[in-house]
Design an enzyme around this catalytic site. Sequence first.
Site, PDB file in Angstrom:
ATOM      1  N   ARG A   1       0.800  -1.223   0.000  1.00 53.36           N
ATOM      2  CA  ARG A   1       0.000   0.000   0.000  1.00 53.36           C
ATOM      3  C   ARG A   1       0.833   1.272   0.000  1.00 53.36           C
ATOM      4  NH1 ARG A   1      -2.994  -3.997   1.504  1.00 53.36           N
ATOM      5  NH2 ARG A   1      -1.061  -4.575   2.533  1.00 53.36           N
ATOM      6  N   THR A   2       1.850   1.324   0.858  1.00 52.12           N
ATOM      7  CA  THR A   2       2.651   2.553   0.937  1.00 52.12           C
ATOM      8  C   THR A   2       3.354   2.789  -0.404  1.00 52.12           C
ATOM      9  OG1 THR A   2       2.981   2.070   3.275  1.00 52.12           O
ATOM     10  CG2 THR A   2       4.409   3.737   2.310  1.00 52.12           C
TER      11      THR A   2
ATOM     12  N   LYS B   1      26.650  -5.838  -3.337  1.00 54.60           N
ATOM     13  CA  LYS B   1      28.117  -5.882  -3.389  1.00 54.60           C
ATOM     14  C   LYS B   1      28.703  -5.344  -2.092  1.00 54.60           C
ATOM     15  CE  LYS B   1      28.009  -4.737  -8.308  1.00 54.60           C
ATOM     16  NZ  LYS B   1      28.324  -3.652  -9.245  1.00 54.60           N
TER      17      LYS B   1
ATOM     18  N   ARG C   1      11.913   3.707   2.983  1.00 50.87           N
ATOM     19  CA  ARG C   1      11.501   2.752   4.029  1.00 50.87           C
ATOM     20  C   ARG C   1      12.733   1.942   4.430  1.00 50.87           C
ATOM     21  NH1 ARG C   1       6.322  -1.211   4.177  1.00 50.87           N
ATOM     22  NH2 ARG C   1       5.409   0.788   4.737  1.00 50.87           N
TER      23      ARG C   1
ATOM     24  N   HIS D   1       6.032   5.508  11.408  1.00 52.57           N
ATOM     25  CA  HIS D   1       5.433   5.448  10.051  1.00 52.57           C
ATOM     26  C   HIS D   1       4.483   6.651   9.962  1.00 52.57           C
ATOM     27  CE1 HIS D   1       4.020   4.049   6.317  1.00 52.57           C
ATOM     28  NE2 HIS D   1       3.648   2.830   6.612  1.00 52.57           N
TER      29      HIS D   1
END
Length: 257
Positions: free
Chosen positions: A9-10, A37, A58, A88
């Site tokens: 959703r986000t 890497k 995020r 959040h």
Amino acid sequence: MLFDEPSSRTYLSFSSAISRLGGRCINLEFNKSSRMKGESMEDTFLTFQTYVDAMIVRVSDSSFFDMIKNRDLAKIPIINAGCGNISHPTQALLDVLTMREERGTVNGLEISVVGDLKNSRTVKSLLRLLKNFRVKVNLVPYNKYLAMNDDKYLNEIQRGGIIIEKFNSIRDVIEHSDVIYMTRLQKERGSYGNTFTLDNKLMSKGKQDLVVMHPLPRNQEINNEIDADPRVAYFRQMKYGLWVRMAILYNLLVSNN
Ligand code: NCD
């Protein structure tokens, strides 16, 4: 968009918001990036911000945004789209908008926050925002290990207008709640145990104008037999997320320029 944790959703609402505002978005898939890497998250961040006007980030590392801020690394607007188990903020904005749209006002509501209160970042940001309102919040963890036990955080919350009460079961709050805010068990953060399940039987005890919310994704804590109940707001809540994220991006990138 730089996401080092899964998201539906986000991620989708931010991408949709960007294109609806006439912008374009680029993403870095971690498993195809130089992270594989051994590049640090910090270097990945510094690289990414070279190519864009704003970043939506995020991260699983709860200290990441503090580090960026303390070391003054951000050269463009950075939006927190979920940070470890601590915050959040855009979800909190859409959650409060949902309450306001569904009930007309947030002040005066009795809001029961149910589930994994220890590891749910949406709950922590929501209560931080709700402390600006006159609300009663019932804390209803699935078990004592998932209770909100961070005293520093609880003291911060209670300096606002919130009245907080603690309960052991959803059955103790269902009859007098205006809002039930369910959360899933954050298994990926080490949470475990049984959950409560909101089903038609429990819903029959709720108020006529109860609002049932969930940041989603849901697991077994919501029985999908309740989806058709008009008091269920979690699908509408997703849509409010789009409007909120459009508003945030508009304010940051369009209206100031
Ligand atoms: C939440 C999250 O990522 O914190 N989901 C969301 O953004 N809507 C809730 C969760 O993962 O349980």
